[in-house]
Design a protein around this motif. Structure first.
Motif, mmCIF file in Angstrom:
data_model
loop_
_atom_site.group_PDB
_atom_site.id
_atom_site.type_symbol
_atom_site.label_atom_id
_atom_site.label_comp_id
_atom_site.label_asym_id
_atom_site.label_seq_id
_atom_site.Cartn_x
_atom_site.Cartn_y
_atom_site.Cartn_z
ATOM 1 N N THR A 1 -1.135 7.133 -26.531
ATOM 2 C CA THR A 1 -1.977 8.258 -27.264
ATOM 3 C C THR A 1 -1.052 9.056 -28.258
ATOM 4 O OG1 THR A 1 -3.270 8.524 -25.270
ATOM 5 C CG2 THR A 1 -3.002 10.451 -26.593
ATOM 6 N N ALA B 1 -1.989 13.116 -32.894
ATOM 7 C CA ALA B 1 -3.428 13.504 -33.577
ATOM 8 C C ALA B 1 -4.455 13.356 -32.613
ATOM 9 C CB ALA B 1 -3.368 12.539 -34.735
ATOM 10 N N ASP B 2 -4.524 12.572 -31.819
ATOM 11 C CA ASP B 2 -5.642 12.190 -30.786
ATOM 12 C C ASP B 2 -5.722 13.372 -29.698
ATOM 13 O OD1 ASP B 2 -6.220 9.484 -31.724
ATOM 14 O OD2 ASP B 2 -4.914 8.623 -30.237
ATOM 15 N N ASP C 1 -4.287 16.276 -30.661
ATOM 16 C CA ASP C 1 -4.981 17.579 -31.412
ATOM 17 C C ASP C 1 -6.506 17.379 -31.520
ATOM 18 O OD1 ASP C 1 -2.405 18.562 -31.582
ATOM 19 O OD2 ASP C 1 -2.121 17.743 -33.690
ATOM 20 N N ARG C 2 -7.004 16.363 -31.670
ATOM 21 C CA ARG C 2 -8.490 16.226 -31.833
ATOM 22 C C ARG C 2 -9.240 16.498 -30.290
ATOM 23 N NH1 ARG C 2 -9.600 10.562 -34.615
ATOM 24 N NH2 ARG C 2 -8.347 9.977 -32.863
ATOM 25 N N ALA C 3 -8.570 16.431 -29.263
ATOM 26 C CA ALA C 3 -9.194 16.417 -28.028
ATOM 27 C C ALA C 3 -8.630 17.743 -27.603
ATOM 28 C CB ALA C 3 -8.852 15.584 -27.069
ATOM 29 N N ASP C 4 -8.282 18.836 -28.382
ATOM 30 C CA ASP C 4 -7.720 20.326 -28.023
ATOM 31 C C ASP C 4 -6.806 19.994 -27.005
ATOM 32 O OD1 ASP C 4 -8.147 22.856 -28.148
ATOM 33 O OD2 ASP C 4 -9.537 23.172 -26.633
#
Length: 95
Positions: free
Chosen positions: A43, A46-47, A49-52
């Motif tokens: 993970t 960036a992953d 960050d996209r999933a809060d």
């Protein structure tokens, strides 16, 4: 040779491998393992960050592993019992 219970009556057969709970436990276990490994190892930031900030693969994978354990435990503790086969002829007697 037939298995007998303590009272002398035939024991009911188990459904065994074709019980849907074992198949679901296997599928949930495989996918849960894959998601948990991916969530724990590959993970990226960036992953996250996209999933809060939540590692979704890791948490869903762990949830699926718990689901697999629940299905396997349910199937192990409460197996499906098939009724015993009738001893006599199955067709009604007609004079």
């Amino acid at each position: 040779m037939t298995d007998l219970k303590a009272g002398g009556e035939p024991a009911a057969a188990k459904a065994g491998f074709f019980d849907l709970r074992w198949i679901l436990a296997l599928l949930f276990g495989v996918y849960g393992t894959v998601l948990t490994v991916l969530g724990a190892t590959v993970t990226s930031q960036a992953d996250l960050d996209r999933a809060d900030g939540v590692n979704v693969n890791l948490w869903v994978g762990l949830g699926m592993l718990l689901g697999a354990a629940a299905f396997a435990g349910w199937a192990r503790l409460r197996p499906i019992r098939l009724p015993p086969a009738p001893a006599g002829p199955t067709a009604p007697h007609r004079p």
